[in-house]
Design an enzyme around this catalytic site. Structure first.
Site, short mmCIF file in Angstrom:
data_model
loop_
_atom_site.label_atom_id
_atom_site.label_comp_id
_atom_site.label_asym_id
_atom_site.label_seq_id
_atom_site.Cartn_x
_atom_site.Cartn_y
_atom_site.Cartn_z
N GLY A 132 0.89 -1.33 -0.02
CA GLY A 132 0.06 -0.05 0.03
C GLY A 132 0.79 1.28 -0.16
O GLY A 132 0.44 2.36 -0.38
N ASN A 133 1.98 1.38 0.62
CA ASN A 133 3.12 2.33 0.65
C ASN A 133 3.23 2.85 -0.71
O ASN A 133 3.71 4.15 -1.05
CB ASN A 133 4.08 2.20 1.56
CG ASN A 133 3.57 2.01 3.04
OD1 ASN A 133 2.77 2.57 3.37
ND2 ASN A 133 4.81 1.56 3.69
N LYS A 150 -11.83 -10.12 8.09
CA LYS A 150 -11.04 -8.91 7.41
C LYS A 150 -11.93 -7.80 7.69
O LYS A 150 -13.03 -7.56 7.01
CB LYS A 150 -11.01 -9.36 6.08
CG LYS A 150 -10.06 -8.05 5.24
CD LYS A 150 -8.59 -8.31 5.69
CE LYS A 150 -7.92 -7.46 4.74
NZ LYS A 150 -6.51 -7.02 5.14
N LYS A 180 -3.73 -10.40 -0.64
CA LYS A 180 -3.11 -10.07 -1.93
C LYS A 180 -1.63 -10.54 -1.98
O LYS A 180 -1.43 -11.27 -3.26
CB LYS A 180 -2.59 -8.27 -1.60
CG LYS A 180 -1.68 -7.86 -2.80
CD LYS A 180 -0.14 -7.80 -2.49
CE LYS A 180 -0.04 -6.59 -1.22
NZ LYS A 180 1.31 -6.50 -0.87
N LYS A 183 2.79 -12.36 4.60
CA LYS A 183 3.63 -12.35 3.74
C LYS A 183 4.72 -13.54 3.90
O LYS A 183 5.21 -13.85 2.79
CB LYS A 183 4.46 -10.90 3.88
CG LYS A 183 3.70 -9.74 3.61
CD LYS A 183 4.53 -8.46 4.01
CE LYS A 183 3.57 -7.12 4.10
NZ LYS A 183 2.59 -7.23 3.09
#
Length: 311
Positions: A11-12, A128, A212, A274
């Site tokens: 997102g950054n 979520k 994602k 991740k």
């Protein structure tokens, strides 16, 4: 033959912390991010994936404010909308960066559907958080009227929670492969893709959010990528993150990664998915995953920084 890499940008790279989520700010951030990605095109054919959490959240706020004028769309349609808008911004930003370097490449964004299991346990336990915050009274009303599941979120109010099922298959994977074979840079599986279930051979969108990084890992496996890169807000994966005894990791074996996950070193709300996604790719392919900050991509590819997850 060039190698193939899947790059999952966080997102950054789309909207920097503290900046207003305007289209101008997002394009500015993406132009910077795409400058880093363009450096690897001599060695790799690339597929770019991206997050969409804040952008979907903003759409939900807009739709909530306008619900008495225009009926809100279901979540799968909003997922598709952000794949289109962010895909457009990424394609344009990358093209402009390549133009500066006189590099001629075709780029395409693919709105991507990802199949999930309708019996996935996530549908029985939505977790979520999405969209705006509500008071307790508002949350109870929405729960009654719309059947939404509402949960208190860290003392900040109540939010709607939706399922986050495991991605199983990518509907457009053959299209993505075809584009790669024809020397096209592909933007795909944005925001984890549009979650769909298959029934009697037909596809149906569902109200859910796919992680994602998990979707990106599946895509990297499906297209037989040589490398999977997760670009996030930190230069290296760390143990004891933000504590006095923090340890930054240059390499991480799958075995150690699983151990640290069990110890709670990688929280489910941040680094955990991740690491799990990296493990899935490495175990399925025997190849490496790199986790690093997008501004350090070139150094990470050269082994000078970042964390490499290995078999």
């Amino acid at each position: 033959m060039k190698k193939t890499a899947v790059l999952a940008i966080g997102g950054n790279a789309v909207n920097k912390p503290g900046e207003r989520p305007t289209a101008e700010n997002m394009l500015k951030a993406l132009n910077e991010a795409m400058g880093y990605l363009s450096d690897m095109l001599e060695e790799y054919d690339i597929v770019i994936t991206h997050g969409n959490g804040p952008q979907v959240g903003n759409i939900l706020i807009q739709q909530e404010m306008a619900k008495d004028v225009i009926p809100p769309f279901p979540l799968d349609v909003n997922d598709a909308q952000t794949q289109g808008s962010l895909g457009y911004m990424i394609v344009q930003s990358l093209r402009n960066q390549l133009q500066k370097k006189d590099i001629k490449k075709r780029i395409a964004a693919v709105v991507t559907q990802i199949i999930v299991d309708k019996n996935d346990k996530a549908f029985q336990n939505p977790s979520k958080p999405i969209g705006p915050f509500y008071t307790k009274e508002e949350a109870e009303k929405l729960s009654r009227l719309k059947g939404w599941i509402m949960k208190e979120d860290a003392g900040r109010g109540y939010r709607r929670v939706v399922p986050s099922p495991k991605p199983l298959d990518i509907v457009e994977k053959d299209v993505i492969k075809m584009l790669l074979e024809n020397d096209v840079i592909v933007v795909a599986a944005g925001g984890g893709g549009v979650p769909v279930i298959e029934k009697d051979g037909f596809l149906h969108g569902v109200e859910a959010v796919i992680d994602k990084d998990r979707a990106s890992s599946l895509l990297a496996i499906e297209i037989n990528a040589d490398l999977f890169v997760i670009l996030t807000g930190v230069e290296k994966v760390s143990l004891n993150y933000k504590k006095p005894d923090q340890i930054d990791l240059d390499t991480l074996s799958v075995k150690d990664a699983k151990t640290y996950l069990e110890q709670g070193q990688f929280p489910s709300g941040s680094m955990g998915p991740k690491i799990e996604s990296a493990i899935e790719f490495v175990e399925a392919t025997g190849r490496e995953c790199i986790i690093s900050d997008i501004s350090k991509l070139k150094q990470a590819l050269n082994g000078l920084t970042g964390t490499r997850i290995k078999a």
